[in-house]
Design an enzyme around this catalytic site. Structure first.
Site, PDB file in Angstrom:
ATOM      1  N   GLY A  76      45.794  23.424  42.223  1.00 27.74           N
ATOM      2  CA  GLY A  76      45.874  24.241  41.018  1.00 27.74           C
ATOM      3  C   GLY A  76      45.649  25.718  41.289  1.00 27.74           C
ATOM      4  O   GLY A  76      45.630  26.522  40.364  1.00 27.74           O
ATOM      5  N   THR A  78      46.567  29.480  42.253  1.00 25.14           N
ATOM      6  CA  THR A  78      47.771  30.293  42.086  1.00 25.14           C
ATOM      7  C   THR A  78      47.707  31.490  43.027  1.00 25.14           C
ATOM      8  O   THR A  78      46.706  31.733  43.679  1.00 25.14           O
ATOM      9  CB  THR A  78      47.922  30.764  40.629  1.00 25.14           C
ATOM     10  N   ALA A 101      51.053  22.719  40.185  1.00 29.18           N
ATOM     11  CA  ALA A 101      51.423  23.319  38.902  1.00 29.18           C
ATOM     12  C   ALA A 101      50.702  24.649  38.789  1.00 29.18           C
ATOM     13  O   ALA A 101      49.558  24.788  39.236  1.00 29.18           O
ATOM     14  CB  ALA A 101      51.045  22.410  37.734  1.00 29.18           C
ATOM     15  N   SER A 102      51.368  25.633  38.208  1.00 28.76           N
ATOM     16  CA  SER A 102      50.698  26.915  37.960  1.00 28.76           C
ATOM     17  C   SER A 102      49.685  26.776  36.835  1.00 28.76           C
ATOM     18  O   SER A 102      48.767  27.590  36.716  1.00 28.76           O
ATOM     19  CB  SER A 102      51.732  27.992  37.614  1.00 28.76           C
ATOM     20  N   ASN A 103      49.851  25.735  36.023  1.00 26.60           N
ATOM     21  CA  ASN A 103      48.936  25.485  34.913  1.00 26.60           C
ATOM     22  C   ASN A 103      49.015  24.001  34.572  1.00 26.60           C
ATOM     23  O   ASN A 103      50.112  23.465  34.391  1.00 26.60           O
ATOM     24  CB  ASN A 103      49.324  26.342  33.712  1.00 26.60           C
ATOM     25  N   HIS A 136      43.663  37.280  30.527  1.00 25.87           N
ATOM     26  CA  HIS A 136      42.717  36.389  31.181  1.00 25.87           C
ATOM     27  C   HIS A 136      41.359  37.069  31.327  1.00 25.87           C
ATOM     28  O   HIS A 136      41.233  38.280  31.162  1.00 25.87           O
ATOM     29  CB  HIS A 136      43.219  35.990  32.576  1.00 25.87           C
ATOM     30  N   HIS A 137      40.370  36.269  31.710  1.00 27.10           N
ATOM     31  CA  HIS A 137      39.019  36.767  31.970  1.00 27.10           C
ATOM     32  C   HIS A 137      39.027  37.735  33.150  1.00 27.10           C
ATOM     33  O   HIS A 137      39.935  37.725  33.995  1.00 27.10           O
ATOM     34  CB  HIS A 137      38.069  35.603  32.251  1.00 27.10           C
ATOM     35  N   LYS A 140      39.587  36.718  36.995  1.00 25.38           N
ATOM     36  CA  LYS A 140      40.852  36.202  37.529  1.00 25.38           C
ATOM     37  C   LYS A 140      41.429  37.202  38.521  1.00 25.38           C
ATOM     38  O   LYS A 140      41.608  38.375  38.205  1.00 25.38           O
ATOM     39  CB  LYS A 140      41.852  35.911  36.421  1.00 25.38           C
ATOM     40  N   GLY A 146      49.872  32.838  37.471  1.00 28.64           N
ATOM     41  CA  GLY A 146      50.910  31.875  37.815  1.00 28.64           C
ATOM     42  C   GLY A 146      51.638  31.362  36.592  1.00 28.64           C
ATOM     43  O   GLY A 146      52.847  31.104  36.621  1.00 28.64           O
ATOM     44  N   THR A 147      50.908  31.214  35.483  1.00 33.28           N
ATOM     45  CA  THR A 147      51.520  30.748  34.240  1.00 33.28           C
ATOM     46  C   THR A 147      52.529  31.767  33.715  1.00 33.28           C
ATOM     47  O   THR A 147      53.633  31.400  33.284  1.00 33.28           O
ATOM     48  CB  THR A 147      50.432  30.488  33.188  1.00 33.28           C
TER      49      THR A 147
END
Length: 239
Positions: A76, A78, A101-103, A136-137, A140, A146-147
């Protein structure tokens, strides 16, 4: 199942708690700060599947180590996709199992699905520009997320007016802007907006907690053992 956790940050801890609720066992934790164990300490005799959530700089090495140990691995992390072709080749060479998966949120993957459908429909009408925004926070590291990249790639496949993306406001009509923001403790918000002179159409996904990501990763980990190849959420969800 017996699960090897690689990375024990916020996501790893959430996965561990949810795994226990689902009746799984954490067979080991590989983390710079939480343990002194190494991936090479584990084999298919002691672990059914590995789940990797670490750092862009370490993700590929971790995935490769799992594949060489014969461990199915759900990744998971990215920000490492410049190594993804190598990971695919190694998976094929070793007859291994890799799920990326990116998410991992089920809702986000439905967002990806609808994003591509909407892009194809909106491309049929003139007068609309499109952009991606992600929030995002502040912890990150990778930017854009990635999403956001997955959403952008879906748009580029179906909206011919856009031929490339830019992690900044677009400078030409052919560029798809991805605007990245870092604020507080935001878990993850992604917005695709189509704007014309007369209206705006948006599709948005807002995560409220990390549990949705953790559940998706565990669903992937439950699904992967016994399969050979490289897989993603489309295969898991039948999209």
């Amino acid at each position: 199942m017996k699960i090897l956790l690689i990375g024990y940050g916020k996501m790893g801890q959430t996965i561990a708690a949810l795994a226990a609720q689902r009746g799984h066992e954490i067979a080991g934790i590989v983390d710079l700060h939480a343990s002194q164990l190494n991936i090479t300490d584990f084999t298919p005799a002691t672990v059914d599947v590995a789940i990797e959530f670490t750092h862009p700089d370490s993700a590929f090495a971790n995935v490769a180590a799992c594949l060489r140990q014969g461990l199915p691995v759900v990744c998971g992390s990215t920000g490492w996709l410049h190594h993804f072709d190598e990971a695919q080749e190694l998976t094929q060479e070793l007859g291994g199992s890799l799920f990326y998966a990116s998410n991992y949120s089920v809702g986000v993957n439905l967002f990806f699905h609808f994003n591509e459908y909407i892009a194809a429909k909106m491309s049929q009408f003139g007068g609309y520009d499109v952009a991606v925004r992600e929030i995002h926070h502040t912890q990150k590291i990778d930017q854009p997320s990635g999403t956001a990249l997955t959403a952008a790639e879906g748009i580029l496949r179906h909206f011919p007016a856009k031929t490339t993306w830019r992690n900044a406001p677009a400078e030409t009509p052919a560029e798809l802007a991805i605007i990245s923001e870092r604020a507080g403790e935001v878990v993850g918000t992604h917005i695709v907006a189509y704007t014309s002179a007369v209206d705006t159409l948006e599709i948005k996904h807002e995560a409220h907690s990390r549990e949705g990501f953790a559940l998706g990763a565990l669903l992937a980990a439950e699904w992967l053992p016994g399969r050979q190849g490289v897989f993603g959420m489309k295969e898991l969800l039948g999209l």
